[in-house]
Design a protein around this motif. Structure first.
Motif, PDB file in Angstrom:
ATOM      1  N   ASP A  42       9.500 -25.011  -0.808  1.00  0.00           N
ATOM      2  CA  ASP A  42       9.681 -26.459  -0.636  1.00  0.00           C
ATOM      3  C   ASP A  42       9.553 -27.116  -2.000  1.00  0.00           C
ATOM      4  N   LEU A  43      10.600 -27.755  -2.478  1.00  0.00           N
ATOM      5  CA  LEU A  43      10.611 -28.373  -3.802  1.00  0.00           C
ATOM      6  C   LEU A  43      10.320 -29.869  -3.739  1.00  0.00           C
ATOM      7  N   ALA A  44       9.693 -30.307  -2.650  1.00  0.00           N
ATOM      8  CA  ALA A  44       9.311 -31.712  -2.519  1.00  0.00           C
ATOM      9  C   ALA A  44       7.832 -31.828  -2.181  1.00  0.00           C
ATOM     10  N   VAL A  45       7.028 -30.877  -2.693  1.00  0.00           N
ATOM     11  CA  VAL A  45       5.588 -30.880  -2.443  1.00  0.00           C
ATOM     12  C   VAL A  45       4.845 -30.745  -3.779  1.00  0.00           C
ATOM     13  N   PRO A  46       4.940 -31.750  -4.642  1.00  0.00           N
ATOM     14  CA  PRO A  46       4.268 -31.635  -5.942  1.00  0.00           C
ATOM     15  C   PRO A  46       2.753 -31.563  -5.781  1.00  0.00           C
ATOM     16  N   PRO A  47       2.066 -30.806  -6.642  1.00  0.00           N
ATOM     17  CA  PRO A  47       2.591 -30.014  -7.757  1.00  0.00           C
ATOM     18  C   PRO A  47       2.929 -28.574  -7.386  1.00  0.00           C
ATOM     19  N   SER A  48       2.922 -28.241  -6.096  1.00  0.00           N
ATOM     20  CA  SER A  48       3.223 -26.862  -5.702  1.00  0.00           C
ATOM     21  C   SER A  48       4.706 -26.548  -5.826  1.00  0.00           C
ATOM     22  N   GLY A  49       5.539 -27.485  -5.417  1.00  0.00           N
ATOM     23  CA  GLY A  49       6.981 -27.318  -5.526  1.00  0.00           C
ATOM     24  C   GLY A  49       7.627 -28.648  -5.832  1.00  0.00           C
ATOM     25  N   MET A  50       8.487 -28.687  -6.843  1.00  0.00           N
ATOM     26  CA  MET A  50       9.131 -29.943  -7.251  1.00  0.00           C
ATOM     27  C   MET A  50      10.281 -29.626  -8.188  1.00  0.00           C
ATOM     28  N   THR A  51      10.981 -30.653  -8.653  1.00  0.00           N
ATOM     29  CA  THR A  51      12.022 -30.482  -9.664  1.00  0.00           C
ATOM     30  C   THR A  51      11.646 -31.301 -10.893  1.00  0.00           C
ATOM     31  N   ASP A  52      12.052 -30.806 -12.076  1.00  0.00           N
ATOM     32  CA  ASP A  52      11.721 -31.512 -13.310  1.00  0.00           C
ATOM     33  C   ASP A  52      12.785 -32.548 -13.650  1.00  0.00           C
ATOM     34  N   ALA A  53      12.702 -33.114 -14.844  1.00  0.00           N
ATOM     35  CA  ALA A  53      13.633 -34.172 -15.246  1.00  0.00           C
ATOM     36  C   ALA A  53      15.082 -33.688 -15.280  1.00  0.00           C
ATOM     37  N   ASN A  54      15.270 -32.382 -15.426  1.00  0.00           N
ATOM     38  CA  ASN A  54      16.617 -31.804 -15.457  1.00  0.00           C
ATOM     39  C   ASN A  54      17.029 -31.251 -14.097  1.00  0.00           C
ATOM     40  N   GLU A  77      16.154 -15.916  -6.119  1.00  0.00           N
ATOM     41  CA  GLU A  77      16.994 -16.947  -5.506  1.00  0.00           C
ATOM     42  C   GLU A  77      16.092 -17.848  -4.678  1.00  0.00           C
ATOM     43  N   VAL A  78      16.010 -19.119  -5.047  1.00  0.00           N
ATOM     44  CA  VAL A  78      15.198 -20.066  -4.291  1.00  0.00           C
ATOM     45  C   VAL A  78      15.996 -20.574  -3.094  1.00  0.00           C
ATOM     46  N   VAL A  79      15.387 -20.466  -1.918  1.00  0.00           N
ATOM     47  CA  VAL A  79      15.980 -21.024  -0.698  1.00  0.00           C
ATOM     48  C   VAL A  79      15.226 -22.320  -0.404  1.00  0.00           C
ATOM     49  N   PRO A  80      15.799 -23.484  -0.748  1.00  0.00           N
ATOM     50  CA  PRO A  80      15.092 -24.747  -0.531  1.00  0.00           C
ATOM     51  C   PRO A  80      14.755 -24.950   0.940  1.00  0.00           C
ATOM     52  N   THR A  81      13.599 -25.540   1.190  1.00  0.00           N
ATOM     53  CA  THR A  81      13.147 -25.712   2.566  1.00  0.00           C
ATOM     54  C   THR A  81      12.297 -26.960   2.667  1.00  0.00           C
ATOM     55  N   VAL A  82      11.941 -27.320   3.882  1.00  0.00           N
ATOM     56  CA  VAL A  82      10.897 -28.310   4.156  1.00  0.00           C
ATOM     57  C   VAL A  82       9.885 -27.616   5.063  1.00  0.00           C
ATOM     58  N   GLY A  83       8.771 -28.294   5.352  1.00  0.00           N
ATOM     59  CA  GLY A  83       7.713 -27.658   6.123  1.00  0.00           C
ATOM     60  C   GLY A  83       8.191 -27.032   7.422  1.00  0.00           C
ATOM     61  N   VAL A 165       0.000 -40.191  15.597  1.00  0.00           N
ATOM     62  CA  VAL A 165       0.445 -39.334  14.496  1.00  0.00           C
ATOM     63  C   VAL A 165       1.914 -39.622  14.232  1.00  0.00           C
ATOM     64  N   VAL A 166       2.200 -40.156  13.044  1.00  0.00           N
ATOM     65  CA  VAL A 166       3.575 -40.515  12.672  1.00  0.00           C
ATOM     66  C   VAL A 166       4.136 -39.388  11.812  1.00  0.00           C
ATOM     67  N   ARG A 167       5.156 -38.717  12.317  1.00  0.00           N
ATOM     68  CA  ARG A 167       5.676 -37.522  11.653  1.00  0.00           C
ATOM     69  C   ARG A 167       6.915 -37.814  10.811  1.00  0.00           C
ATOM     70  N   TYR A 168       6.916 -37.237   9.606  1.00  0.00           N
ATOM     71  CA  TYR A 168       8.071 -37.305   8.711  1.00  0.00           C
ATOM     72  C   TYR A 168       8.615 -35.893   8.524  1.00  0.00           C
ATOM     73  N   ASP A 169       9.885 -35.800   8.159  1.00  0.00           N
ATOM     74  CA  ASP A 169      10.531 -34.492   8.087  1.00  0.00           C
ATOM     75  C   ASP A 169      10.211 -33.717   6.823  1.00  0.00           C
ATOM     76  N   ASP A 170       9.678 -34.378   5.804  1.00  0.00           N
ATOM     77  CA  ASP A 170       9.289 -33.668   4.589  1.00  0.00           C
ATOM     78  C   ASP A 170       8.224 -34.466   3.859  1.00  0.00           C
ATOM     79  N   ASP A 171       7.648 -33.853   2.822  1.00  0.00           N
ATOM     80  CA  ASP A 171       6.573 -34.513   2.087  1.00  0.00           C
ATOM     81  C   ASP A 171       7.072 -35.696   1.273  1.00  0.00           C
ATOM     82  N   ALA A 172       8.338 -35.661   0.856  1.00  0.00           N
ATOM     83  CA  ALA A 172       8.894 -36.794   0.123  1.00  0.00           C
ATOM     84  C   ALA A 172       8.861 -38.053   0.988  1.00  0.00           C
ATOM     85  N   GLY A 173       9.156 -37.890   2.277  1.00  0.00           N
ATOM     86  CA  GLY A 173       9.099 -39.033   3.193  1.00  0.00           C
ATOM     87  C   GLY A 173       7.696 -39.556   3.368  1.00  0.00           C
TER      88      GLY A 173
END
Length: 266
Positions: A42-54, A77-83, A165-173
């Motif tokens: 999951d690349l939307a869970v900083p600092p465990s997974g995220m994307t840099d400025a590039n 090969e990274v397979v992007p995911t959400v929780g 409990v209000v649920r969102y589909d990913d940590d970015a939300g």
């Protein structure tokens, strides 16, 4: 002639079935043959997974995946995911393993196998300073934001009686909801909560109480004993040489407690 054709078709189907079972049961050989390992992160869970400025992947889970692929001698090969899609990605064969803040739970352990833990994760409830919340009981009548299908979702759904409990589909939300004021209380990891604190100092966010301290493991499909054994040996070796601790400290600002590591690898 028709019976002969049916017999040949049955033999072909049996052979294909056997080949599929063999491929599933020996994922480690398949990875080495393909010279590539597909890791669900999951690349939307900083600092465990995220994307840099590039827009390139980074974070502690990503670095763990990079190190594992390197030591296995294959490409990553990274397979992007959400929780919510981490385990389905593994079960459907889209990914070979999961390295994505995957905390051990009895429910998950029924459908996948876990490696020896590679890192800890503090799970908590946090929120705006003016809200008086010190326990699950204090959440009655209040709304709490969570990432769907996480341990925080499970803990709050089962134990926060009277809470919404209000649920969102990913940590970015979840981050957006808290930072913008859509949510005043949140169930999340300590690392992710610190990101919210940094992004919205004007909200005066504070930790309310700890839900649990999770052991994060690498997820492997059931009945993949050779791959699981290799990963377990790899995790233990990289705890011993300090490389997993270096990665954790780089992104989380603290070392993995030695007594925790000793508990994991004894």
């Amino acid at each position: 002639m028709r019976l002969e054709n049916l017999f040949r078709r049955a033999l072909l189907l049996a052979a294909l079935s056997t080949a599929f079972v063999g491929a599933h049961a020996d994922t480690l050989d398949n990875i080495r043959a393909a010279k590539k390992i597909r890791v669900s992160v999951d690349l939307a869970v900083p600092p465990s997974g995220m994307t840099d400025a590039n827009m390139k992947p980074t974070g502690s889970d990503y670095d763990v995946a990079v190190l594992l692929a390197k030591d296995l001698g294959v490409a990553l090969e990274v397979v992007p995911t959400v929780g919510a899609t981490r385990i389905p990605n593994l079960q459907t064969g889209k990914a070979d393993i999961i390295i994505s803040t995957l905390a051990w739970t009895p429910e998950r352990a029924k459908v996948i196998d876990y490696s020896v833990p590679y890192a800890p994760q503090i799970s908590l409830v946090g929120g705006v300073k003016g809200i008086n919340v010190k326990s699950m009981a204090d959440l009655a009548g209040k709304s709490v934001a969570v990432n769907r299908s996480t341990t925080q979702d499970t803990d709050l759904t089962q134990n926060a009686k009277g809470a919404t409990v209000v649920r969102y589909d990913d940590d970015a939300g979840v981050i957006t909801a808290v930072v913008t004021g859509q949510a005043d209380l949140v169930g999340t990891s300590n690392a992710l909560f610190q990101t919210m604190v940094q992004k919205a100092p004007q909200r005066q966010l504070e930790q309310k109480f700890v839900l649990r301290v999770n052991d994060l493991g690498i997820g492997v499909r059931k009945d993949d004993p050779r791959l699981l054994a290799w990963i377990n040996d790899w995790v233990k070796a990289n705890h011993a040489n300090g490389k997993l601790n270096e990665i954790f400290k780089k992104y989380h600002g603290a070392e993995i407690p030695k007594d925790v590591v000793e508990k994991w690898v004894k």
